[in-house]
Design a protein around this motif. Structure first.
Motif, PDB file in Angstrom:
ATOM      1  N   THR A 156      39.252  25.872  56.180  1.00 45.29           N
ATOM      2  CA  THR A 156      38.298  25.917  55.070  1.00 45.29           C
ATOM      3  C   THR A 156      37.078  25.084  55.412  1.00 45.29           C
ATOM      4  O   THR A 156      37.194  23.941  55.870  1.00 45.29           O
ATOM      5  N   LYS A 157      35.892  25.658  55.175  1.00 48.01           N
ATOM      6  CA  LYS A 157      34.623  24.967  55.405  1.00 48.01           C
ATOM      7  C   LYS A 157      33.892  24.817  54.083  1.00 48.01           C
ATOM      8  O   LYS A 157      33.675  25.798  53.364  1.00 48.01           O
ATOM      9  N   ALA A 158      33.513  23.576  53.749  1.00 47.03           N
ATOM     10  CA  ALA A 158      32.770  23.292  52.518  1.00 47.03           C
ATOM     11  C   ALA A 158      31.342  22.913  52.868  1.00 47.03           C
ATOM     12  O   ALA A 158      31.120  22.034  53.714  1.00 47.03           O
ATOM     13  N   THR A 159      30.372  23.554  52.220  1.00 48.73           N
ATOM     14  CA  THR A 159      28.961  23.273  52.478  1.00 48.73           C
ATOM     15  C   THR A 159      28.182  23.252  51.174  1.00 48.73           C
ATOM     16  O   THR A 159      28.610  23.810  50.163  1.00 48.73           O
ATOM     17  N   GLY A 160      27.003  22.614  51.209  1.00 56.60           N
ATOM     18  CA  GLY A 160      26.115  22.586  50.053  1.00 56.60           C
ATOM     19  C   GLY A 160      25.565  21.214  49.766  1.00 56.60           C
ATOM     20  O   GLY A 160      26.304  20.225  49.829  1.00 56.60           O
ATOM     21  N   GLU A 161      24.271  21.128  49.485  1.00 61.67           N
ATOM     22  CA  GLU A 161      23.609  19.877  49.111  1.00 61.67           C
ATOM     23  C   GLU A 161      23.833  18.788  50.167  1.00 61.67           C
ATOM     24  O   GLU A 161      24.006  17.622  49.848  1.00 61.67           O
ATOM     25  N   GLY A 162      23.827  19.190  51.441  1.00 59.49           N
ATOM     26  CA  GLY A 162      24.021  18.228  52.526  1.00 59.49           C
ATOM     27  C   GLY A 162      25.462  18.039  52.945  1.00 59.49           C
ATOM     28  O   GLY A 162      25.742  17.409  53.968  1.00 59.49           O
ATOM     29  N   ALA A 163      26.391  18.555  52.175  1.00 54.74           N
ATOM     30  CA  ALA A 163      27.810  18.417  52.513  1.00 54.74           C
ATOM     31  C   ALA A 163      28.185  19.365  53.641  1.00 54.74           C
ATOM     32  O   ALA A 163      27.660  20.477  53.746  1.00 54.74           O
ATOM     33  N   SER A 164      29.094  18.917  54.487  1.00 55.69           N
ATOM     34  CA  SER A 164      29.637  19.741  55.557  1.00 55.69           C
ATOM     35  C   SER A 164      31.016  19.191  55.907  1.00 55.69           C
ATOM     36  O   SER A 164      31.151  18.271  56.707  1.00 55.69           O
ATOM     37  N   ALA A 165      32.027  19.756  55.276  1.00 52.57           N
ATOM     38  CA  ALA A 165      33.395  19.289  55.472  1.00 52.57           C
ATOM     39  C   ALA A 165      34.266  20.443  55.946  1.00 52.57           C
ATOM     40  O   ALA A 165      34.017  21.610  55.618  1.00 52.57           O
TER      41      ALA A 165
END
Length: 391
Positions: A313-322
């Motif tokens: 799972t890749k989480a992105t948005g508003e500078g997030a990158s997990a």
């Protein structure tokens, strides 16, 4: 009096279920359910520290619940149908699903072999109906679920006030549609839910996909001079304010999912992809999750089955990158057709940064499956030894 009433009700259910076919040829009522409980060990489950946990972890393969479902022939190919299903905690006997009496399902409707089925009430969404049977979740439950259940892989959504239509199966194809209205004065869309799902089966190959849109009505008012927000939605169980999606309030969530499985001999292989977006209420920030998963199920013999699953799972948005990598292993041994024992384990590794409720960038931490164990570490592991009985 309560015990007497319970005894009378039980007697009526038995009478209905056991009456001669000639007396009730046109209708039926079925009592059904499952009890699934396990003892488990979880690393880094202390929330504010890295403490481990040993204790009961329930409903791993299947939701512990009981229910009543039935049909009545109305003439021709038309039938009345209903289903009432109540989830509970087998360790304490208390109600699950936030104390709702029939938290899993509560619906009534009409069904026709020619025209399909139309139902009204609290129901699972169409994407769950067509996709869950094709995922690792159907065999080994929550430990194979997507990280934080951000795409409803583990079927945690229960849609209130919903209208659902399921078509007949035509040449292997079937589709479903749902609309749910929250009953907010002055707005049809506030707190509403919409979903479409479709599936195709041909021999050992099964494919399915769908899309859901869930809207939340956030009403802010002053309470003793302090702003207080009340969120209202028809989608009960929407996955947020958890270790993976830390937003306390969202305005909407959209989920798109596709998946399939192939059965060959004693093997079942499956894969799935999803895209899910959560929109923060206060700031408008959006956190997007793209998830891919696969599993392999092997029936060693009629009693013993083994399975392995992997998800990314890749989480992105508003500078997030997990990113979150998760590996699941499981075995299931049937003592009889209705009773089995299982041993399952899952390991997850988190990397990068995600968003907290205030949209600050924070280190992503692991939280296996959709179990909801808060930890402060990049890694978390869980193992359970459990038993399930179905009736």
């Amino acid at each position: 009096m309560k015990k007497l009433n319970a005894a009378v009700l039980s007697g009526l259910v038995l009478i209905i279920g056991c009456a001669p076919a000639s007396s009730h040829a046109q209708s039926s009522v079925t009592l059904y359910g499952a009890i699934d409980t396990a003892v488990g060990f979880v690393t880094n489950a202390g929330g504010s520290n890295s403490a481990n946990r040993v204790g009961f972890i329930n409903s791993n393969i299947q939701t512990t619940s009981w229910g009543l479902k039935g049909t009545e022939a109305l003439g021709g190919n038309l039938r009345a149908v209903f289903n009432l299903q109540s989830a509970f905690n087998p360790s304490t006997g208390s109600l699950s699903e936030s104390g709702v009496e029939f938290g899993e399902q509560a619906y009534v409707g009409l069904s026709s072999t020619d025209y399909g089925t139309l139902t009204f009430g609290r129901q699972f969404d169409p994407v769950t109906d067509v996709l869950e049977p094709l995922t690792g979740d159907i065999y080994f439950g929550s430990l194979f679920a997507t990280v934080g259940d951000v795409d409803n892989y583990d079927a945690l959504l229960h849609i209130n006030n919903s209208i659902k239509y399921a078509s007949p199966v035509l040449a292997g194809f079937q589709f479903e549609a749902m609309a749910a209205l929250n009953g907010i004065a002055g707005s049809v869309s506030a707190g509403s839910f919409y979903s479409l799902g479709a599936s195709y089966t041909n021999g050992g190959l099964s494919l399915a996909g769908g899309y859901t849109v869930s809207k939340v009505d956030n009403t802010t008012a002053l309470v003793d001079g302090v702003a207080s927000t009340t969120a209202s939605t028809t989608a009960d169980g929407l996955a947020y304010d958890n270790p993976i999606v830390q937003f306390e309030n969202i305005t909407s969530n959209e989920i798109g999912r596709i998946g399939g499985q192939y059965v060959f001999g004693p093997f079942i292989a499956g894969a799935a992809y999803s895209n899910s977006k959560f929109h923060q209420f206060d700031s408008g920030a959006t956190l997007t999750f793209n998830s891919g998963s696969g599993f392999l199920h092997y029936a060693l013999n009629s009693a013993l089955s083994l399975a392995a699953g992997y998800s990314y799972t890749k989480a992105t948005g508003e500078g997030a990158s997990a990113s979150y990598n998760q590996l699941s292993l499981a075995s299931d041994y049937y003592l009889s057709k209705r009773t089995d024992i299982y041993l399952s384990a899952v390991y997850q590794r988190a990397n990068g940064q995600t968003l907290d409720n205030l949209d600050n960038l924070v280190p992503a931490t692991a939280s296996v499956g959709d179990e909801g164990f808060y930890g402060t570490s990049r890694e978390q592991a869980l193992a359970v030894l459990g038993m399930r009985h179905r009736f």
